[in-house]
Design a protein around this motif. Structure first.
Motif, PDB file in Angstrom:
ATOM      1  N   HIS A  15       2.272   1.533  -3.461  1.00 30.74           N
ATOM      2  CA  HIS A  15       1.238   1.864  -4.440  1.00 30.74           C
ATOM      3  C   HIS A  15       0.778   3.316  -4.311  1.00 30.74           C
ATOM      4  O   HIS A  15       0.630   4.016  -5.304  1.00 30.74           O
ATOM      5  N   ASN A  65       0.821  -1.209   0.000  1.00 28.80           N
ATOM      6  CA  ASN A  65       0.000   0.000   0.000  1.00 28.80           C
ATOM      7  C   ASN A  65       0.852   1.255   0.000  1.00 28.80           C
ATOM      8  O   ASN A  65       0.552   2.220  -0.697  1.00 28.80           O
ATOM      9  N   PRO A  73      -3.894   1.993   5.024  1.00 27.78           N
ATOM     10  CA  PRO A  73      -3.513   0.598   4.755  1.00 27.78           C
ATOM     11  C   PRO A  73      -4.096  -0.386   5.773  1.00 27.78           C
ATOM     12  O   PRO A  73      -4.532  -1.471   5.408  1.00 27.78           O
ATOM     13  N   ARG A  98      -7.865  -0.849   5.010  1.00 28.76           N
ATOM     14  CA  ARG A  98      -8.051  -1.665   3.806  1.00 28.76           C
ATOM     15  C   ARG A  98      -7.710  -3.127   4.065  1.00 28.76           C
ATOM     16  O   ARG A  98      -8.387  -4.022   3.573  1.00 28.76           O
TER      17      ARG A  98
END
Length: 177
Positions: free
Chosen positions: A21, A18, A79, A82
């Motif tokens: 990204h 994460n 993160p 998620r």
């Protein structure tokens, strides 16, 4: 030739993915954030020295604090949220077999098991970091390959196979190899 690798989608792996990204792919956004932070620090330092802080810069200072709170949330909080919401990949183990034709991925965590084959032409981009190789199918869907689990060849062999199949323009190394 078959090169095998695996990965476990545990908290540490997902956290690193994460952060990669969200933060390390958007270079322009990161430079813009850094320039804004430097500018605001100089403005507030000048205001503190000249004692004009309370007269006009308090709203800007509040926005500065909110902006920094947002950056901290994106880096640390998002993160975790998620990861905890996605029960399908949480703590799943994924095994990859790289052949001349495609990548076969087998995954499972007790709740969900499955096998899929992805042709190399379907890979949108591949990023290599210090510990992982991220195989992007599109800008939001990817596979995570742990470089420390590569067998049947070396990481260099896997890198050369991927570059030969997808092209050097789609393979991005984000660390010193």
């Amino acid at each position: 030739m078959e090169i095998k690798a695996s990965s476990k989608y545990d908290w540490e792996t997902i956290k690193k993915f994460n952060r990669f990204h969200v933060l390390s792919r958007a270079r322009f956004f990161n430079v813009l954030i850094l320039l804004m932070e430097i500018y605001m620090i100089f403005v507030f330092a000048f205001a503190a020295i000249s004692q004009t802080f309370t007269t006009g810069l308090l709203p800007s200072f509040c926005l500065f604090l909110l902006w920094n709170a947002f950056i901290v949330f994106v880096y640390f909080g998002l993160p975790k949220i998620r990861y905890n919401k996605n029960k399908v990949i949480k703590n799943s183990e994924n095994h990859f077999v790289f052949t001349e034709n495609d990548v076969t991925e087998t995954s499972g965590n007790g709740l969900h098991t499955g096998t899929s084959a992805v042709k190399y032409d379907a890979l949108w981009r591949v990023y290599e970091t210090k510990g992982y190789i991220y195989l992007y199918i599109n800008s939001n869907q990817s596979y995570i390959v742990d470089k420390s689990t590569v067998t049947g060849g070396s990481v260099e062999d896997l890198r050369m196979l991927l570059i030969a199949k997808i092209g050097a323009k789609k393979y991005k190394i984000k660390c010193k190899v």
